[in-house]
Design an enzyme around this catalytic site. Structure first.
Site, mmCIF file in Angstrom:
data_model
loop_
_atom_site.group_PDB
_atom_site.id
_atom_site.type_symbol
_atom_site.label_atom_id
_atom_site.label_comp_id
_atom_site.label_asym_id
_atom_site.label_seq_id
_atom_site.Cartn_x
_atom_site.Cartn_y
_atom_site.Cartn_z
ATOM 1 N N LYS A 62 -7.023 7.550 -19.665
ATOM 2 C CA LYS A 62 -7.300 8.092 -21.002
ATOM 3 C C LYS A 62 -6.040 8.007 -21.878
ATOM 4 O O LYS A 62 -5.635 6.928 -22.218
ATOM 5 C CB LYS A 62 -7.846 9.508 -20.861
ATOM 6 N N ASP B 38 -6.466 19.836 -13.834
ATOM 7 C CA ASP B 38 -6.751 18.517 -14.407
ATOM 8 C C ASP B 38 -6.508 18.636 -15.911
ATOM 9 O O ASP B 38 -7.285 19.239 -16.642
ATOM 10 C CB ASP B 38 -8.199 18.120 -14.098
ATOM 11 N N TYR C 282 -15.576 17.750 -15.019
ATOM 12 C CA TYR C 282 -15.945 16.336 -15.010
ATOM 13 C C TYR C 282 -17.047 16.131 -13.958
ATOM 14 O O TYR C 282 -16.963 16.632 -12.847
ATOM 15 C CB TYR C 282 -14.705 15.502 -14.685
ATOM 16 N N ARG D 271 0.825 -1.211 0.000
ATOM 17 C CA ARG D 271 0.000 0.000 0.000
ATOM 18 C C ARG D 271 0.859 1.261 0.000
ATOM 19 O O ARG D 271 0.394 2.332 -0.351
ATOM 20 C CB ARG D 271 -0.986 -0.013 1.177
#
Ligand SMILES: *Cc1c(COP(=O)(O)O)cnc(C)c1O
Length: 376
Positions: A184, A159, A85, A32
């Site tokens: 993406k 972003d 978004y 982690r």
């Protein structure tokens, strides 16, 4: 780079544990907190973004939510630019308020409104996308950075998913952090989910520490696929830039098309800014068809090369009618009120032969929106 498939890392002896915690040896401890395959992908992405460091996450939303939770405390405030978004908006307007973090949504091009929305000392984050979805609006990063400079403690987060580091590097224009949905273009093959945040190492390490608490890590196999994808990022994005510009120009002359939104076209409101700030205009093109919801769906249903799907940035060309895909639960009137008309189409141009893509669109537009028959 091999895929390091492990959840934990063995220590030689107890002395090595002590050396690790005292910072005398650089090594992994537990999955982690880090993984060598993920670390190599982070290092490469940091180089692409002109950043000191980068942290990867299991999705773009994991990167955004962890970043905001790391930068904001109860009683603080953020400003989000309005054309954003959908899930980012949902996080900011419906989830963060549960923790005492409030927000204002402001039009990115309205500098006076941005200035008014910033509460000195209280507003800690200015978050903006560029280019935006679905209208590809571009925000002036250097101007936002000057605004940030006037407010102590404020961080500018961009972003930059739609641009990729090939077309735009917001850190070079003064942003504090840049976020990508690596799902993406960075991954680029529609086969992984990932997200990233890049910036100065002090800031990134605060976010990485919170990632170790919340746990939204990237798995090593996806990190390997991301490394594979990044090797061809430059080639892919350049080709997508060229094909998208060609299709945008062609669509804007087509009689069945009412309007085309693409920052590479002179008709786009941010064309001049995009030409200054970006080195390419990207692979996403949005347009309005001359038809209603049904006619628009009919056109998309006739496509053979494009796949009807959400997402963008992969090698396969994808297309969607946002009214159906992302805003299905709203009525036509509600969608119109937030600027998503039923005849809006968004396409993500892939790597297919551009003549095949144009031919596919031409056939679909003719079949779905037959021209009025000439009067006798
Ligand atoms: C897709 C997307 C996200 C979310 O990324 P996921 O990887 O799907 O979680 C965030 N911002 C933008 C601009 C996006 O296009």
């Amino acid at each position: 780079m091999p895929v390091a498939l492990t959840s934990t890392y063995g220590f030689e002896d107890s002395a090595e544990i002590r050396d690790h915690f005292e910072g005398k040896v650089e090594r992994e401890e537990y999955g982690r907190y880090g993984n060598p395959t993920v670390r190599v992908a982070e290092t490469k992405l940091a180089a692409l973004d002109s950043a000191e460091d980068a942290a990867l996450f299991g999705s773009g939303m994991a990167a955004i939510s962890t970043t905001l939770l790391a930068l904001l405390k109860q009683g603080q405030h953020l400003v989000l630019t309005a054309d954003c978004y959908r899930r980012t908006r949902q996080l900011v307007t419906t989830i963060l308020p549960n923790y005492g973090i409030t927000a204002d949504l402001v039009d990115a091009s309205d500098e006076a409104a941005l200035e008014r929305a910033i509460a000195p000392g209280k507003t800690r984050v200015l978050l903006s996308e560029s280019p935006t979805n679905p209208y590809l609006r571009v925000c002036d990063v250097a101007r936002l950075a000057r605004l940030r400079d006037r407010h102590r403690g404020l961080k500018l987060v961009i972003d930059s998913t739609f641009a990729t580091p090939v077309n735009q590097r917001p850190l070079e224009q003064g942003a504090d952090l840049v976020i990508h949905s690596a799902t993406k273009y960075l991954g680029g093959h529609n086969d992984l989910l990932a997200g990233s945040v890049s910036g100065a190492s002090g800031l990134v390490s605060v976010i990485r520490d919170l990632r170790g608490v919340l746990g939204p890590i990237l798995d090593p196999h996806s990190a390997y696929l991301l490394l594979r994808g990044m090797k061809t990022l430059d080639l892919r994005v350049r080709r997508q830039n060229a094909s998208a510009l060609e299709l945008a120009r062609w669509l804007s002359t087509h009689p069945s098309v009412e309007r085309v939104y693409y920052p590479g076209l002179e008709s786009h409101p941010d064309h001049a800014l995009a030409s200054r700030q970006m080195t390419g205009f990207g692979g996403v093109v949005s347009f309005l068809l001359r038809g209603d919801a049904g006619a628009t769906s009919r056109c998309l249903d006739l496509l053979r090369v494009f796949t009807i799907a959400p997402s963008l940035g992969g090698v396969e060309s994808l297309i969607e009618q946002p009214a159906l895909m992302s805003f299905y639960e709203m009525t036509s009137e509600q969608r119109a009120a937030i600027g998503i008309p039923d005849n809006l189409v968004r396409m993500s141009v892939g790597l297919e032969d551009v003549a095949d893509l144009r031919g596919d669109l031409e056939r679909a537009l003719e079949g779905g929106l037959p021209p009025a028959s000439p009067s006798p």
